[in-house]
Scaffold this motif. Structure first.
Motif, PDB file in Angstrom:
ATOM      1  N   GLN A  43      47.753  23.462   7.598  1.00  0.00           N
ATOM      2  CA  GLN A  43      46.831  25.155   7.748  1.00  0.00           C
ATOM      3  C   GLN A  43      45.994  25.087   8.575  1.00  0.00           C
ATOM      4  O   GLN A  43      47.002  25.608   9.722  1.00  0.00           O
ATOM      5  CB  GLN A  43      46.773  25.762   6.412  1.00  0.00           C
ATOM      6  CG  GLN A  43      48.378  25.799   5.397  1.00  0.00           C
ATOM      7  CD  GLN A  43      47.817  27.180   4.411  1.00  0.00           C
ATOM      8  OE1 GLN A  43      46.117  26.731   3.770  1.00  0.00           O
ATOM      9  NE2 GLN A  43      48.346  27.077   3.611  1.00  0.00           N
ATOM     10  N   LEU A  44      45.311  24.180   8.531  1.00  0.00           N
ATOM     11  CA  LEU A  44      44.104  23.828   9.236  1.00  0.00           C
ATOM     12  C   LEU A  44      44.798  23.965  10.770  1.00  0.00           C
ATOM     13  O   LEU A  44      44.468  23.955  12.447  1.00  0.00           O
ATOM     14  CB  LEU A  44      42.928  22.993   9.203  1.00  0.00           C
ATOM     15  CG  LEU A  44      42.347  23.902   8.486  1.00  0.00           C
ATOM     16  CD1 LEU A  44      40.634  23.446   7.984  1.00  0.00           C
ATOM     17  CD2 LEU A  44      41.804  25.750   8.940  1.00  0.00           C
ATOM     18  N   GLU A  45      45.586  22.171  10.763  1.00  0.00           N
ATOM     19  CA  GLU A  45      46.468  21.944  11.919  1.00  0.00           C
ATOM     20  C   GLU A  45      46.876  22.398  12.771  1.00  0.00           C
ATOM     21  O   GLU A  45      47.146  22.408  14.103  1.00  0.00           O
ATOM     22  CB  GLU A  45      46.934  20.629  11.262  1.00  0.00           C
ATOM     23  CG  GLU A  45      47.376  19.383  12.458  1.00  0.00           C
ATOM     24  CD  GLU A  45      48.291  18.251  11.433  1.00  0.00           C
ATOM     25  OE1 GLU A  45      48.913  17.957  12.108  1.00  0.00           O
ATOM     26  OE2 GLU A  45      47.212  17.540  10.823  1.00  0.00           O
ATOM     27  N   ALA A  46      48.349  23.662  12.235  1.00  0.00           N
ATOM     28  CA  ALA A  46      48.710  24.843  13.152  1.00  0.00           C
ATOM     29  C   ALA A  46      48.078  25.791  13.403  1.00  0.00           C
ATOM     30  O   ALA A  46      48.481  26.043  14.598  1.00  0.00           O
ATOM     31  CB  ALA A  46      49.797  24.910  11.763  1.00  0.00           C
ATOM     32  N   LYS A  47      46.519  25.888  12.965  1.00  0.00           N
ATOM     33  CA  LYS A  47      45.786  26.828  13.825  1.00  0.00           C
ATOM     34  C   LYS A  47      45.461  27.233  14.880  1.00  0.00           C
ATOM     35  O   LYS A  47      45.046  27.529  15.718  1.00  0.00           O
ATOM     36  CB  LYS A  47      45.057  27.465  12.461  1.00  0.00           C
ATOM     37  CG  LYS A  47      45.785  28.557  11.660  1.00  0.00           C
ATOM     38  CD  LYS A  47      44.238  29.376  10.807  1.00  0.00           C
ATOM     39  CE  LYS A  47      45.233  30.220  10.156  1.00  0.00           C
ATOM     40  NZ  LYS A  47      45.200  31.336   9.966  1.00  0.00           N
ATOM     41  N   MET A  48      44.863  25.143  14.616  1.00  0.00           N
ATOM     42  CA  MET A  48      44.229  24.608  15.295  1.00  0.00           C
ATOM     43  C   MET A  48      44.612  24.388  17.012  1.00  0.00           C
ATOM     44  O   MET A  48      45.200  24.693  18.369  1.00  0.00           O
ATOM     45  CB  MET A  48      43.739  23.547  14.924  1.00  0.00           C
ATOM     46  CG  MET A  48      42.539  22.846  14.470  1.00  0.00           C
ATOM     47  SD  MET A  48      41.829  21.717  14.101  1.00  0.00           S
ATOM     48  CE  MET A  48      40.871  21.837  13.016  1.00  0.00           C
ATOM     49  N   LEU A  77      37.204  27.843  16.850  1.00  0.00           N
ATOM     50  CA  LEU A  77      37.612  26.037  16.043  1.00  0.00           C
ATOM     51  C   LEU A  77      36.711  25.953  14.954  1.00  0.00           C
ATOM     52  O   LEU A  77      36.770  25.988  13.540  1.00  0.00           O
ATOM     53  CB  LEU A  77      37.322  24.692  16.784  1.00  0.00           C
ATOM     54  CG  LEU A  77      37.564  24.067  15.576  1.00  0.00           C
ATOM     55  CD1 LEU A  77      39.134  23.365  15.056  1.00  0.00           C
ATOM     56  CD2 LEU A  77      37.477  22.780  16.812  1.00  0.00           C
ATOM     57  N   ALA A  78      34.970  26.849  15.613  1.00  0.00           N
ATOM     58  CA  ALA A  78      34.249  26.301  14.537  1.00  0.00           C
ATOM     59  C   ALA A  78      34.023  27.584  13.536  1.00  0.00           C
ATOM     60  O   ALA A  78      33.788  27.294  11.984  1.00  0.00           O
ATOM     61  CB  ALA A  78      33.001  26.296  15.634  1.00  0.00           C
ATOM     62  N   ALA A  79      35.135  29.006  13.295  1.00  0.00           N
ATOM     63  CA  ALA A  79      35.040  30.042  12.823  1.00  0.00           C
ATOM     64  C   ALA A  79      35.385  29.489  11.614  1.00  0.00           C
ATOM     65  O   ALA A  79      36.211  30.742  10.815  1.00  0.00           O
ATOM     66  CB  ALA A  79      34.976  31.087  13.927  1.00  0.00           C
ATOM     67  N   MET A  80      36.616  29.116  12.090  1.00  0.00           N
ATOM     68  CA  MET A  80      37.867  28.610  10.880  1.00  0.00           C
ATOM     69  C   MET A  80      37.686  28.849  10.014  1.00  0.00           C
ATOM     70  O   MET A  80      37.111  28.175   9.250  1.00  0.00           O
ATOM     71  CB  MET A  80      38.923  27.824  11.164  1.00  0.00           C
ATOM     72  CG  MET A  80      39.768  28.266  13.005  1.00  0.00           C
ATOM     73  SD  MET A  80      41.116  26.723  13.695  1.00  0.00           S
ATOM     74  CE  MET A  80      41.541  26.113  11.659  1.00  0.00           C
ATOM     75  N   GLN A  81      38.674  28.928   8.673  1.00  0.00           N
ATOM     76  CA  GLN A  81      37.774  29.197   7.492  1.00  0.00           C
ATOM     77  C   GLN A  81      38.167  27.621   6.599  1.00  0.00           C
ATOM     78  O   GLN A  81      39.512  27.174   7.259  1.00  0.00           O
ATOM     79  CB  GLN A  81      38.202  30.147   6.012  1.00  0.00           C
ATOM     80  CG  GLN A  81      38.147  30.011   5.007  1.00  0.00           C
ATOM     81  CD  GLN A  81      38.671  31.452   4.303  1.00  0.00           C
ATOM     82  OE1 GLN A  81      39.332  32.091   4.107  1.00  0.00           O
ATOM     83  NE2 GLN A  81      37.813  31.244   2.895  1.00  0.00           N
ATOM     84  N   GLY A  82      37.065  26.659   6.105  1.00  0.00           N
ATOM     85  CA  GLY A  82      37.540  25.530   5.965  1.00  0.00           C
ATOM     86  C   GLY A  82      37.360  24.463   6.664  1.00  0.00           C
ATOM     87  O   GLY A  82      37.514  22.869   6.479  1.00  0.00           O
ATOM     88  N   VAL A  83      36.903  24.757   7.867  1.00  0.00           N
ATOM     89  CA  VAL A  83      36.038  23.789   9.288  1.00  0.00           C
ATOM     90  C   VAL A  83      34.720  23.911   9.079  1.00  0.00           C
ATOM     91  O   VAL A  83      33.799  24.623   9.058  1.00  0.00           O
ATOM     92  CB  VAL A  83      36.409  24.110  10.463  1.00  0.00           C
ATOM     93  CG1 VAL A  83      35.564  23.118  11.638  1.00  0.00           C
ATOM     94  CG2 VAL A  83      37.718  24.186  11.078  1.00  0.00           C
ATOM     95  N   VAL A  84      34.181  22.271   8.536  1.00  0.00           N
ATOM     96  CA  VAL A  84      32.837  22.578   8.288  1.00  0.00           C
ATOM     97  C   VAL A  84      31.657  22.117   8.883  1.00  0.00           C
ATOM     98  O   VAL A  84      30.727  22.518   9.449  1.00  0.00           O
ATOM     99  CB  VAL A  84      32.604  21.218   6.708  1.00  0.00           C
ATOM    100  CG1 VAL A  84      31.589  20.375   6.273  1.00  0.00           C
ATOM    101  CG2 VAL A  84      33.865  21.608   6.036  1.00  0.00           C
ATOM    102  N   TYR A  85      32.580  21.180   9.674  1.00  0.00           N
ATOM    103  CA  TYR A  85      31.627  20.589  10.708  1.00  0.00           C
ATOM    104  C   TYR A  85      32.791  19.705  11.896  1.00  0.00           C
ATOM    105  O   TYR A  85      33.563  19.823  11.744  1.00  0.00           O
ATOM    106  CB  TYR A  85      31.157  19.031  10.257  1.00  0.00           C
ATOM    107  CG  TYR A  85      29.963  18.711  11.257  1.00  0.00           C
ATOM    108  CD1 TYR A  85      28.631  19.826  11.887  1.00  0.00           C
ATOM    109  CD2 TYR A  85      29.677  17.970  12.152  1.00  0.00           C
ATOM    110  CE1 TYR A  85      27.680  19.242  12.308  1.00  0.00           C
ATOM    111  CE2 TYR A  85      28.359  17.016  12.451  1.00  0.00           C
ATOM    112  CZ  TYR A  85      27.886  18.018  12.952  1.00  0.00           C
ATOM    113  OH  TYR A  85      26.192  17.332  14.059  1.00  0.00           O
ATOM    114  N   VAL A  86      31.801  20.425  13.138  1.00  0.00           N
ATOM    115  CA  VAL A  86      32.614  20.106  14.668  1.00  0.00           C
ATOM    116  C   VAL A  86      31.874  19.111  14.628  1.00  0.00           C
ATOM    117  O   VAL A  86      30.735  19.424  15.663  1.00  0.00           O
ATOM    118  CB  VAL A  86      33.073  21.072  15.202  1.00  0.00           C
ATOM    119  CG1 VAL A  86      34.446  20.665  16.705  1.00  0.00           C
ATOM    120  CG2 VAL A  86      34.229  22.124  14.407  1.00  0.00           C
ATOM    121  N   GLU A  87      31.434  18.185  15.434  1.00  0.00           N
ATOM    122  CA  GLU A  87      30.980  17.175  16.627  1.00  0.00           C
ATOM    123  C   GLU A  87      32.269  16.523  17.956  1.00  0.00           C
ATOM    124  O   GLU A  87      33.358  16.384  17.174  1.00  0.00           O
ATOM    125  CB  GLU A  87      31.299  16.016  16.046  1.00  0.00           C
ATOM    126  CG  GLU A  87      29.758  15.468  16.724  1.00  0.00           C
ATOM    127  CD  GLU A  87      28.735  15.832  17.375  1.00  0.00           C
ATOM    128  OE1 GLU A  87      29.093  15.866  18.902  1.00  0.00           O
ATOM    129  OE2 GLU A  87      27.509  15.587  16.972  1.00  0.00           O
TER     130      GLU A  87
END
Length: 94
Positions: A43-48, A77-87
């Motif tokens: 689901q997150l992949e589709a939103k990205m 991307l960082a604000a998406m529910q389920g995204v813990v950390y982005v680097e």
């Protein structure tokens, strides 16, 4: 470069923050996103992808997605529910 009007999300790593502040607004970055085990990676992949990103890899076991994404959409991307950390993703060069 336009001034930053809001604070950067806390779950953006220092390298991606630096790149976001210095990169042209129309640039595309390759980032690694750590996902929460409570959400579906698919689901997150589709939103990205909806954000204009291109998923390069997805490891369900490690809960990581590597994505090419426009710099202007990193906050989303960082604000998406389920995204813990982005680097910013790094390539190993011997």
């Amino acid at each position: 470069m336009a001034p930053i009007k809001t604070r950067l999300p806390r779950n953006l790593g220092p390298r991606v923050k630096r790149e976001l502040l210095t990169a042209p607004a129309d640039s595309t970055l390759i980032c690694a996103a750590e996902l929460s085990p409570k959400v579906s990676g698919e689901q997150l992949e589709a939103k990205m992808v909806e954000f204009g990103g291109k998923v390069r890899s997805h490891s369900a076991d490690a809960r990581l997605i590597t994505i090419e994404i426009p710099a202007a959409r990193l906050r989303d991307l960082a604000a998406m529910q389920g995204v813990v950390y982005v680097e910013l993703a790094q390539t190993y060069t011997p």
